[in-house]
Design an enzyme around this catalytic site. Structure first.
Site, PDB file in Angstrom:
ATOM      1  N   THR A  67       0.839  -1.192   0.000  1.00 53.87           N
ATOM      2  CA  THR A  67       0.000   0.000   0.000  1.00 53.87           C
ATOM      3  C   THR A  67       0.876   1.246   0.000  1.00 53.87           C
ATOM      4  O   THR A  67       2.106   1.151  -0.093  1.00 53.87           O
ATOM      5  CB  THR A  67      -1.027  -0.063   1.166  1.00 53.87           C
ATOM      6  OG1 THR A  67      -1.951   1.013   1.004  1.00 53.87           O
ATOM      7  CG2 THR A  67      -0.374   0.018   2.531  1.00 53.87           C
ATOM      8  N   LYS A  71       3.521   1.375  -3.634  1.00 52.03           N
ATOM      9  CA  LYS A  71       2.888   0.646  -4.746  1.00 52.03           C
ATOM     10  C   LYS A  71       3.648   0.766  -6.073  1.00 52.03           C
ATOM     11  O   LYS A  71       3.675  -0.180  -6.852  1.00 52.03           O
ATOM     12  CB  LYS A  71       1.453   1.142  -4.939  1.00 52.03           C
ATOM     13  CG  LYS A  71       0.454   0.575  -3.946  1.00 52.03           C
ATOM     14  CD  LYS A  71      -0.923   1.189  -4.198  1.00 52.03           C
ATOM     15  CE  LYS A  71      -2.013   0.195  -3.901  1.00 52.03           C
ATOM     16  NZ  LYS A  71      -3.342   0.679  -4.247  1.00 52.03           N
ATOM     17  N   ASP A 108      -6.465  -4.183  -8.022  1.00 54.67           N
ATOM     18  CA  ASP A 108      -7.470  -3.144  -7.721  1.00 54.67           C
ATOM     19  C   ASP A 108      -8.565  -3.100  -8.786  1.00 54.67           C
ATOM     20  O   ASP A 108      -9.751  -2.954  -8.463  1.00 54.67           O
ATOM     21  CB  ASP A 108      -6.807  -1.763  -7.601  1.00 54.67           C
ATOM     22  CG  ASP A 108      -6.217  -1.518  -6.216  1.00 54.67           C
ATOM     23  OD1 ASP A 108      -6.624  -2.202  -5.262  1.00 54.67           O
ATOM     24  OD2 ASP A 108      -5.338  -0.644  -6.100  1.00 54.67           O
ATOM     25  N   GLY A 137      -3.599   6.908  -8.309  1.00 58.69           N
ATOM     26  CA  GLY A 137      -3.321   5.481  -8.487  1.00 58.69           C
ATOM     27  C   GLY A 137      -4.577   4.651  -8.651  1.00 58.69           C
ATOM     28  O   GLY A 137      -4.649   3.769  -9.516  1.00 58.69           O
ATOM     29  N   ALA A 138      -5.597   4.912  -7.832  1.00 54.59           N
ATOM     30  CA  ALA A 138      -6.841   4.128  -7.928  1.00 54.59           C
ATOM     31  C   ALA A 138      -7.490   4.362  -9.291  1.00 54.59           C
ATOM     32  O   ALA A 138      -8.013   3.432  -9.912  1.00 54.59           O
ATOM     33  CB  ALA A 138      -7.791   4.520  -6.799  1.00 54.59           C
ATOM     34  N   ARG A 159      -8.520  17.481 -10.165  1.00 53.80           N
ATOM     35  CA  ARG A 159      -8.109  18.824  -9.734  1.00 53.80           C
ATOM     36  C   ARG A 159      -6.845  19.260 -10.484  1.00 53.80           C
ATOM     37  O   ARG A 159      -6.784  20.343 -11.026  1.00 53.80           O
ATOM     38  CB  ARG A 159      -7.852  18.803  -8.221  1.00 53.80           C
ATOM     39  CG  ARG A 159      -7.300  20.082  -7.679  1.00 53.80           C
ATOM     40  CD  ARG A 159      -7.036  19.987  -6.205  1.00 53.80           C
ATOM     41  NE  ARG A 159      -6.071  18.946  -5.860  1.00 53.80           N
ATOM     42  CZ  ARG A 159      -5.624  18.711  -4.645  1.00 53.80           C
ATOM     43  NH1 ARG A 159      -6.082  19.428  -3.629  1.00 53.80           N
ATOM     44  NH2 ARG A 159      -4.748  17.759  -4.405  1.00 53.80           N
ATOM     45  N   ARG A 163      -2.480  15.473 -14.562  1.00 49.66           N
ATOM     46  CA  ARG A 163      -2.499  14.036 -14.214  1.00 49.66           C
ATOM     47  C   ARG A 163      -3.542  13.299 -15.050  1.00 49.66           C
ATOM     48  O   ARG A 163      -3.329  12.168 -15.464  1.00 49.66           O
ATOM     49  CB  ARG A 163      -2.844  13.866 -12.733  1.00 49.66           C
ATOM     50  CG  ARG A 163      -1.625  13.641 -11.881  1.00 49.66           C
ATOM     51  CD  ARG A 163      -2.026  13.504 -10.440  1.00 49.66           C
ATOM     52  NE  ARG A 163      -1.532  12.255  -9.876  1.00 49.66           N
ATOM     53  CZ  ARG A 163      -1.784  11.878  -8.626  1.00 49.66           C
ATOM     54  NH1 ARG A 163      -2.528  12.623  -7.838  1.00 49.66           N
ATOM     55  NH2 ARG A 163      -1.295  10.749  -8.175  1.00 49.66           N
TER      56      ARG A 163
HETATM   57  P1  NAP Z   1      -3.584   9.233  -4.953  1.00 51.75           P
HETATM   58  O1  NAP Z   1      -2.809   8.582  -6.040  1.00 51.75           O
HETATM   59  O2  NAP Z   1      -2.873  10.046  -3.912  1.00 51.75           O
HETATM   60  O3  NAP Z   1      -4.709  10.172  -5.658  1.00 51.75           O
HETATM   61  C1  NAP Z   1      -5.548  10.997  -4.896  1.00 51.75           C
HETATM   62  C2  NAP Z   1      -6.607  11.599  -5.808  1.00 51.75           C
HETATM   63  O4  NAP Z   1      -7.479  12.411  -5.016  1.00 51.75           O
HETATM   64  C3  NAP Z   1      -6.032  12.506  -6.902  1.00 51.75           C
HETATM   65  O5  NAP Z   1      -6.868  12.472  -8.024  1.00 51.75           O
HETATM   66  C4  NAP Z   1      -6.113  13.886  -6.197  1.00 51.75           C
HETATM   67  O6  NAP Z   1      -6.124  14.973  -7.095  1.00 51.75           O
HETATM   68  C5  NAP Z   1      -7.455  13.763  -5.508  1.00 51.75           C
HETATM   69  N1  NAP Z   1      -7.568  14.726  -4.422  1.00 51.75           N
HETATM   70  C6  NAP Z   1      -6.994  14.663  -3.193  1.00 51.75           C
HETATM   71  N2  NAP Z   1      -7.343  15.761  -2.459  1.00 51.75           N
HETATM   72  C7  NAP Z   1      -8.117  16.528  -3.260  1.00 51.75           C
HETATM   73  C8  NAP Z   1      -8.779  17.781  -3.088  1.00 51.75           C
HETATM   74  N3  NAP Z   1      -8.703  18.473  -1.926  1.00 51.75           N
HETATM   75  N4  NAP Z   1      -9.516  18.273  -4.108  1.00 51.75           N
HETATM   76  C9  NAP Z   1      -9.606  17.593  -5.283  1.00 51.75           C
HETATM   77  N5  NAP Z   1      -9.004  16.400  -5.504  1.00 51.75           N
HETATM   78  C10 NAP Z   1      -8.267  15.874  -4.504  1.00 51.75           C
HETATM   79  O7  NAP Z   1      -4.424   8.169  -4.117  1.00 51.75           O
HETATM   80  P2  NAP Z   1      -5.079   6.796  -4.651  1.00 51.75           P
HETATM   81  O8  NAP Z   1      -4.148   5.687  -4.383  1.00 51.75           O
HETATM   82  O9  NAP Z   1      -5.600   7.009  -6.022  1.00 51.75           O
HETATM   83  O10 NAP Z   1      -6.296   6.641  -3.625  1.00 51.75           O
HETATM   84  C11 NAP Z   1      -7.438   7.486  -3.714  1.00 51.75           C
HETATM   85  C12 NAP Z   1      -8.465   7.028  -2.705  1.00 51.75           C
HETATM   86  O11 NAP Z   1      -8.895   5.710  -3.060  1.00 51.75           O
HETATM   87  C13 NAP Z   1      -7.950   6.929  -1.280  1.00 51.75           C
HETATM   88  O12 NAP Z   1      -8.943   7.441  -0.428  1.00 51.75           O
HETATM   89  C14 NAP Z   1      -7.750   5.436  -1.078  1.00 51.75           C
HETATM   90  O13 NAP Z   1      -7.897   5.069   0.279  1.00 51.75           O
HETATM   91  C15 NAP Z   1      -8.878   4.879  -1.920  1.00 51.75           C
HETATM   92  N6  NAP Z   1      -8.667   3.503  -2.416  1.00 51.75           N
HETATM   93  C16 NAP Z   1      -9.655   2.597  -2.145  1.00 51.75           C
HETATM   94  C17 NAP Z   1      -9.530   1.309  -2.630  1.00 51.75           C
HETATM   95  C18 NAP Z   1     -10.613   0.315  -2.326  1.00 51.75           C
HETATM   96  O14 NAP Z   1     -10.347  -0.888  -2.443  1.00 51.75           O
HETATM   97  N7  NAP Z   1     -11.821   0.757  -1.998  1.00 51.75           N
HETATM   98  C19 NAP Z   1      -8.407   0.928  -3.388  1.00 51.75           C
HETATM   99  C20 NAP Z   1      -7.426   1.890  -3.666  1.00 51.75           C
HETATM  100  C21 NAP Z   1      -7.575   3.182  -3.164  1.00 51.75           C
HETATM  101  P3  NAP Z   1      -4.728  15.699  -7.488  1.00 51.75           P
HETATM  102  O15 NAP Z   1      -4.097  14.839  -8.557  1.00 51.75           O
HETATM  103  O16 NAP Z   1      -5.133  17.037  -7.966  1.00 51.75           O
HETATM  104  O17 NAP Z   1      -3.885  15.747  -6.234  1.00 51.75           O
END
Ligand code: NAP
Length: 279
Positions: A67, A71, A108, A137-138, A159, A163
């Site tokens: 995680t 990753k 995922d 990443g998700a 946002r 990306r």
């Molecule tokens: P990540 O790579 O850090 O991406 C985060 C995303 O959220 C980016 O698109 C980011 O936009 C956006 N974001 C964060 N804060 C923001 C804000 N204030 N306003 C607008 N956009 C915002 O993280 P990730 O790995 O993709 O994970 C994203 C979420 O998915 C997490 O909450 C994680 O726990 C969850 N997740 C769940 C599962 C599941 O099995 N359910 C699996 C994987 C991940 P920017 O690019 O502009 O920063």
């Protein structure tokens, strides 16, 4: 090498990792299926990643989940990378093979699709455009899996627009980027709507994309599962949409790893959900 059978070990590496639900999830299955094995959380600093990955198989580990923040970095230490992990550029599941090789996979996208298929059996992703919020990443895993499911158009808004543009450049012309201030517009006639961002998660910024254009026939899902019923899901449900929470994705993404490590294909059941929620 030892010449006697060893108890198989697995775990999750990340930093921080104390919040992870994976130990409760895999622990539930180990107990349910009577498997003599263990699954533990391991908080590993970035600089220690390689040394830990090299040592784990020697200590009896058959694999691990990966995680944040490791990753992407783990791919550098993998000997075999699955097509989907290579496409996504990140792995969440490692298998330590008997021949000493490290196999990296990303489950995922599998978890995302399996969750929707189970919770929304009438969902037809190939029928209409999908709208995806977020490009982290998700999102990479979800966009790849939607393309694989034959989705004709994936509208993407993030946002940080660059990306989303990167995803479009990598995944091709079926991905259409919308400006962040116009994210609400991409909902029109989309029948799959996914929040892949951390917006709406407890302790994070609020989800504010306007939902006026949401089609009541849409299947709406969120990767965030704390809270289980996010603001997006609550509003979409009130508008008549089918809503699917993100916990199911977490449960389903764990199935392939458990099967490879412990030799038993586990089931995602209501008692598993309850155990993970209560953890
Ligand atoms: P990540 O790579 O850090 O991406 C985060 C995303 O959220 C980016 O698109 C980011 O936009 C956006 N974001 C964060 N804060 C923001 C804000 N204030 N306003 C607008 N956009 C915002 O993280 P990730 O790995 O993709 O994970 C994203 C979420 O998915 C997490 O909450 C994680 O726990 C969850 N997740 C769940 C599962 C599941 O099995 N359910 C699996 C994987 C991940 P920017 O690019 O502009 O920063």
């Amino acid at each position: 090498m030892t010449d006697h059978p060893r108890i198989p070990l697995a775990g999750v590496i990340g930093s921080p990792v104390a919040h992870s639900r994976s130990p409760a999830l895999h622990g539930f299955w180990l107990k349910k299926y009577g498997i003599r094995g263990h699954y533990i959380p391991m908080d590993i600093a970035e600089g220690d990643l390689e040394i830990v990955l090299r040592a784990l198989p020697k200590a009896g580990f058959v694999g691990c989940n990966v995680t944040i923040p490791h990753k992407e970095a783990v791919l550098a230490f993998a000997d075999v990378i699955s097509d989907r992990a290579a496409l996504i550029g990140a792995a969440n599941t490692l298998i330590f093979r008997a021949d000493g090789k490290i196999h990296a996979d990303n489950t995922d996208g599998y978890g995302f699709i399996a969750n929707l298929r189970e919770a929304a059996p009438n969902w037809k992703p190939a029928e209409a455009p999908a709208a995806v919020i977020g490009a982290g990443g998700a999102a990479r895993a979800i966009v790849a899996s939607l393309l694989e499911m034959g989705c004709p158009e994936i509208r993407l808004s993030n946002r940080t627009r660059a990306r989303a543009e990167t995803l479009r450049a990598e995944f091709g012309a079926r991905v259409v980027v919308y400006d962040w201030v116009q994210a609400g517009n991409m909902l029109e006639d989309a029948l799959t709507v996914v929040n892949t961002s951390s917006l709406g998660m407890a302790g994070k910024a609020e989800f504010r994309v306007p939902l006026d254009a949401l089609n009541p026939r849409a299947v709406v899902t969120d990767v965030v599962y704390t809270p289980l019923k996010t603001k997006l899901l609550a509003e979409a449900e009130a508008m008549g949409c089918t809503v699917v929470d993100g916990l199911g994705m977490l449960l389903h993404q764990a199935v392939p790893g458990f099967e490879r490590w412990f030799g038993h294909r586990p089931e995602v059941t209501a008692d598993l959900r309850a155990a993970v929620l209560g953890a």
